[in-house]
Design a protein around this motif. Sequence first.
Motif, short mmCIF file in Angstrom:
data_model
loop_
_atom_site.label_atom_id
_atom_site.label_comp_id
_atom_site.label_asym_id
_atom_site.label_seq_id
_atom_site.Cartn_x
_atom_site.Cartn_y
_atom_site.Cartn_z
N GLY A 7 0.81 -1.21 0.00
CA GLY A 7 0.00 0.00 0.00
C GLY A 7 0.84 1.26 0.00
N VAL A 8 1.91 1.26 0.80
CA VAL A 8 2.78 2.43 0.85
C VAL A 8 3.36 2.72 -0.54
CG1 VAL A 8 4.90 3.40 1.83
CG2 VAL A 8 3.34 2.10 3.29
N ILE A 9 3.75 1.68 -1.25
CA ILE A 9 4.31 1.87 -2.59
C ILE A 9 3.29 2.53 -3.51
CG2 ILE A 9 5.03 0.61 -4.66
CD1 ILE A 9 6.43 -1.40 -2.81
N VAL A 10 2.03 2.12 -3.44
CA VAL A 10 1.00 2.70 -4.30
C VAL A 10 0.88 4.20 -4.06
CG1 VAL A 10 -1.49 2.77 -4.77
CG2 VAL A 10 -0.33 0.57 -4.51
N GLY A 11 0.81 4.61 -2.79
CA GLY A 11 0.68 6.04 -2.48
C GLY A 11 1.89 6.84 -2.88
N VAL A 12 3.08 6.30 -2.60
CA VAL A 12 4.32 7.02 -2.92
C VAL A 12 4.47 7.19 -4.43
CG1 VAL A 12 6.83 6.82 -2.90
CG2 VAL A 12 5.54 6.44 -0.80
N MET A 13 4.22 6.14 -5.18
CA MET A 13 4.38 6.24 -6.63
C MET A 13 3.35 7.19 -7.24
SD MET A 13 7.04 4.59 -7.14
CE MET A 13 7.05 4.74 -8.94
#
Length: 377
Positions: free
Chosen positions: A99-105
């Motif tokens: 989930g963190v990757i989705v938001g950061v990207m």
Amino acid sequence: MEATAASAMVRAMIVLGIETSCDETAAAIVTEDRQILSNVVLSQLDEHRPYGGVVPEIAARAHLDHIDRLVSQAMEEAHLGFADLSGIAATGGPGLIGGVIVGVMTAKSIAAVHDLPFLAVNHLEGHALTARLTDDVAFPYLLLLVSGGHCQLLLVEGVGRYALLGSTIDDAVGEAFDKTAKMLGLPYPGGPSLEKAALQGDATCHDLPRPMLGRPGCDFSFSGLKTAVRHIAEALPRPLPVQEQADLAASFQAAAAASLVNRCRNAMTALADSHPEVRTLVVAGGVASNQTIRAALTGLCADHGYSFVAPPPRLCTDNAAMIAWAGIERLRLGLTDGLDFAPRPRWPLDPDAISKQPRATARPVKTAQSAPLAARS
């Protein structure tokens, strides 16, 4: 006059915040003068309810499916375009890494396309600074951070300046709430269900332990309390009668609140000599919405001459307004991040204190099919 007002609005610092660390997909627009122009939160409760906890893979896919729409909705509700923004902030950790990757990207892409600063925000710092958004609390202050994955007492001296006073040596208090609710047969999500059941219960019905009560220091422990509830529950008929559920829920909640109060009292005593200027207790995180805990901490503050500050419940649970505000705080100081920032499953607010702790309290990376409810904050 209208043109002047519009120009002032454009010049004001405005940040888009994105939050995807667990099972809420959220986007918000916040201004430098503490206006929340939009705050959109999409919960994934229905997706995870059949599993009794947060499934990381399902959470990540849901974030990916909905994040673009929610960002567009937040922008539309704020009546702004990307050209009106001063920066893009996203939770960079800690949390479920997919989930963190989705938001950061997503945030990096918007920042790159529109030539805007990118700000990677520590999810815990978002909670820690929320009281400055809602109540303009001045530094320094004492922070009780209580959620599904975290239970910490910190001295907040400034943006990025946190001193850990104590943390849990086993379970976070929110995890204890969630797992106790499950033992009692209460519906998901556990924490709110337990609080609701406790309203009809007798908090003096069961003499449950008050973890760490009377011990020096500011560390927490909740595994023994949870075990005591389990022993009582296993001795009762199944399914548990409604009144037994209520009495056990109320007794557990009272014990947890007493433990939190005791640890905060120790922190106040310790700070009285080293930081006498600290006269405010802030409680933040998902468990901060619990009214029994708020009432207990309010009484403690009254006894010790402290001001008590708790954000409104909608800003205690995960949301993007807190991320946008933390982004504003960091942007003011020039603390921007490069597009090479790597999302972090673990990210302590006080890295220097980790080696002193019996156990790290950042959210673990889940490898099993289902993450426990403690993944929520």
